[in-house]
Every structure is written in structure tokens, then in C-alpha cells.
Design a protein around this motif. Structure first.
Motif, mmCIF file in Angstrom:
data_model
loop_
_atom_site.group_PDB
_atom_site.id
_atom_site.type_symbol
_atom_site.label_atom_id
_atom_site.label_comp_id
_atom_site.label_asym_id
_atom_site.label_seq_id
_atom_site.Cartn_x
_atom_site.Cartn_y
_atom_site.Cartn_z
ATOM 1 N N ARG A 72 47.804 38.568 30.786
ATOM 2 C CA ARG A 72 48.359 37.514 31.630
ATOM 3 C C ARG A 72 49.294 38.135 32.650
ATOM 4 O O ARG A 72 50.094 38.991 32.337
ATOM 5 N N VAL A 73 49.199 37.712 33.887
ATOM 6 C CA VAL A 73 50.071 38.219 34.941
ATOM 7 C C VAL A 73 51.038 37.112 35.320
ATOM 8 O O VAL A 73 50.637 35.994 35.591
ATOM 9 N N VAL A 118 53.828 41.840 32.698
ATOM 10 C CA VAL A 118 52.677 41.967 31.799
ATOM 11 C C VAL A 118 53.196 42.042 30.369
ATOM 12 O O VAL A 118 54.324 42.475 30.131
ATOM 13 N N GLU A 162 44.928 37.623 40.922
ATOM 14 C CA GLU A 162 43.808 37.904 40.010
ATOM 15 C C GLU A 162 43.197 39.273 40.308
ATOM 16 O O GLU A 162 42.870 40.019 39.398
ATOM 17 N N ARG A 179 45.486 41.827 38.973
ATOM 18 C CA ARG A 179 45.321 41.852 37.526
ATOM 19 C C ARG A 179 44.126 42.719 37.137
ATOM 20 O O ARG A 179 44.190 43.541 36.219
#
Length: 108
Positions: free
Chosen positions: A2-3, A39, A97, A100
């Protein structure tokens, strides 16, 4: 993975805005843009990762030396990733995204 755009450091007991770190990074010659994300980190809960859009031979070590001059130790990113270009959305904002994915491919 998950960011997050907000990072909670257990030690500070308050949300910490990665923008403070980004502002410090942008003061470093050769850094054109920066994105700092939280993170998951088993030992700390979350830790910072800095992704830099840089040129001119900017190194991780040079970046951390620069950050140590203006930031508390707990605010230093645990990882620094230097890219020629940060991925962007159609509106020109950093594509979280895509960043990520870059983090995942960089050994996370």
C-alpha cells in the motif's frame, strides 16, 4: 504493498506530511521532482521511500547527506530511488500507482 501520501510514525505520534521531505529534496541540485511515500515496515509500522526525478549524477548517498542537514533522523527516507522521469498522469501529477509498481520492481 500500500502506498500512502500521509505517513504515521509511531515515535512522532502524529501524521507526517511527506511534502516536507519533498521540499528538502527539491533544494538539491539535479533533482527536478520528487515523490515521497509511506510503505509498510515491520519494525516501524511505516517508513518513507523517496522517488526522485533527477539528472546530473545525483546519488543516494549525496541525497541522504543533503537531507540530514535539514531533517530529523526519523524523517529520512529508508530508501531512495532515482529515476530519469517520474511517471505522471494525464494532468501532469505524479502517478502514485505507477510509482508503486516501480517500488515493487525495485525489490519490495
Amino acid at each position: 504493498m500500500r502506498v500512502n501520501f500521509f505517513v504515521i510514525f509511531p515515535r512522532a505520534e502524529m501524521p507526517e506530511l511527506p511534502r516536507e521531505v519533498e521540499r528538502a529534496l527539491l533544494e538539491l541540485p539535479g533533482v527536478h521532482d520528487a515523490a515521497v511515500f509511506g510503505v509498510p515496515d515491520e519494525a516501524r509500522g511505516e517508513s518513507l521511500v523517496a522517488c526522485l526525478e533527477a539528472s546530473g549524477g545525483v546519488t543516494r548517498e549525496q541525497t541522504l547527506v543533503h537531507l540530514r542537514k535539514s531533517l530529523a533522523p526519523y524523517k529520512l527516507p529508508r530508501r531512495v530511488i532515482i529515476l530519469p522521469d517520474l511517471p505522471r498522469t494525464e494532468r501532469g501529477k505524479v502517478d502514485g500507482e505507477a510509482v508503486r509498481q516501480a517500488l515493487l520492481h525495485d525489490g519490495e
